[in-house]
Design an enzyme around this catalytic site. Structure first.
Site, PDB file in Angstrom:
ATOM      1  N   ASP A 135      23.264  55.311  57.554  1.00 26.91           N
ATOM      2  CA  ASP A 135      22.385  55.140  57.078  1.00 26.91           C
ATOM      3  C   ASP A 135      23.058  54.305  55.267  1.00 26.91           C
ATOM      4  O   ASP A 135      23.878  54.766  54.722  1.00 26.91           O
ATOM      5  CB  ASP A 135      21.832  56.056  56.524  1.00 26.91           C
ATOM      6  N   LYS A 199      14.048  53.051  56.523  1.00 30.87           N
ATOM      7  CA  LYS A 199      13.772  54.696  56.116  1.00 30.87           C
ATOM      8  C   LYS A 199      13.382  54.692  54.252  1.00 30.87           C
ATOM      9  O   LYS A 199      13.673  53.958  53.528  1.00 30.87           O
ATOM     10  CB  LYS A 199      15.337  55.601  56.282  1.00 30.87           C
ATOM     11  N   LYS A 236      11.608  55.320  59.387  1.00 30.68           N
ATOM     12  CA  LYS A 236      11.968  57.112  59.075  1.00 30.68           C
ATOM     13  C   LYS A 236      11.215  57.160  57.543  1.00 30.68           C
ATOM     14  O   LYS A 236      11.622  56.858  56.813  1.00 30.68           O
ATOM     15  CB  LYS A 236      13.471  57.246  59.063  1.00 30.68           C
TER      16      LYS A 236
END
Length: 300
Positions: A135, A199, A236
């Protein structure tokens, strides 16, 4: 290098409130649906990103996920785990994580303020240690200054470092992007540069975390990118998601905008560690007919 000419701002951005009202209403019908709640649990990333984390505490944390399918064989496990880079080697100690994604945050999370070379070196190190997902936060300041090639090039270099060994989740930090239009262009840029999933947030900034508005814009971008390229990019939401109702709203947005094919851990993840116990408890309560309050995923 990176052009938005094929991705003009969609007219749907003028109608966000009405659409979100529809999706929130749609989400209400799933509150007692154990299949949908199981899909929610299977999409949750449980996360430990705390200053006081240690090898002992993280080992215990990951062990809960490792043992879950033995304790609850009829309930889907969570979708992923997310840790600081230094704990990536611990993933190799667990044999039963199965299809649970083993993620780490990289690149001077959450600020992203370090050299691109260091970000890439860290990515290589955590993949070698056992992570299969990373991430990384975009360089928010550079994006806001309009340095899109810099931001896109950095994402591309990180993705190239991942190769086929790890998936890349790109964090946009949507609460700092100032407008739906910026969220649209940041989403498109991240996908063009190689993101496997986009995300919303780190959950570490005072401005806030995920919002349904940002989710809607990002999912519209994912849908358009798929239409033009045939590539399915995941989504996400993360940061501030604390209730089952919140999670179901995001589920409904993904379902209605992107489609049912996105409702799997590869393409839909929820960053809401504290929610895992609530969803598990709800599923067990519905199955047994008795109120249940499980704290399985709490740290020892």
């Amino acid at each position: 290098m990176f052009s938005f000419s094929n991705y003009p701002i969609p007219s749907e951005l003028q109608n966000i409130e009405q659409k979100l009202a529809e999706y929130t209403k749609d989400a209400e019908k799933y509150t007692s649906n154990t299949d949908v709640l199981g899909a929610i649990l299977h999409s949750i990333d449980i996360t430990s990103l705390n200053t006081e984390d240690s090898k002992e505490s993280i080992t215990s944390f990951v062990q809960k996920v490792n043992k879950f399918s033995k304790v609850y064989p009829d309930i889907p496990n969570v979708g992923g785990i997310c840790l600081y880079p230094v704990f990536a080697p611990l993933y190799r100690n667990f044999a039963y994580l199965g299809n649970v994604y083993k993620a780490v945050v990289v690149g001077n999370f959450p600020s992203s303020q370090t050299f691109t070379e260091i970000k890439c070196a860290e990515v290589k190190k955590v993949i070698d240690a056992g992570a299969n997902e990373v991430d990384a936060v975009i360089s928010v300041g550079e994006f806001l200054d309009g340095n899109y090639d810099y931001v896109g090039d950095e994402i591309s270099k990180i993705k190239n470092t991942c190769g086929n060994d790890a998936r890349l989740k790109v964090i946009l930090e949507t609460s700092m992007l100032e407008s739906p239009e910026n969220i649209w262009f940041a989403s498109v840029l991240a996908m063009m540069a190689g993101a496997d999933m986009i995300k919303t947030s780190t959950g570490k900034v005072s401005q806030g975390g995920a919002t349904p508005e940002a989710a809607y814009v990002m999912c519209l971008a994912i849908k358009e990118y798929y239409k033009q390229t045939g590539k399915k990019i995941g989504f996400k939401p993360a940061g501030g998601i604390r209730s089952i109702e919140d999670a179901l709203t995001y589920y409904s947005i993904v379902k209605n905008v992107c489609g049912d094919e996105w409702l799997c851990p590869e393409l839909f993840r929820i960053g809401a560690s504290s929610l895992a116990n609530a969803v598990l408890s709800k599923i067990l309560s519905l199955k047994s007919g008795q109120e249940t309050n499980i704290k399985y995923f709490c740290k020892d």
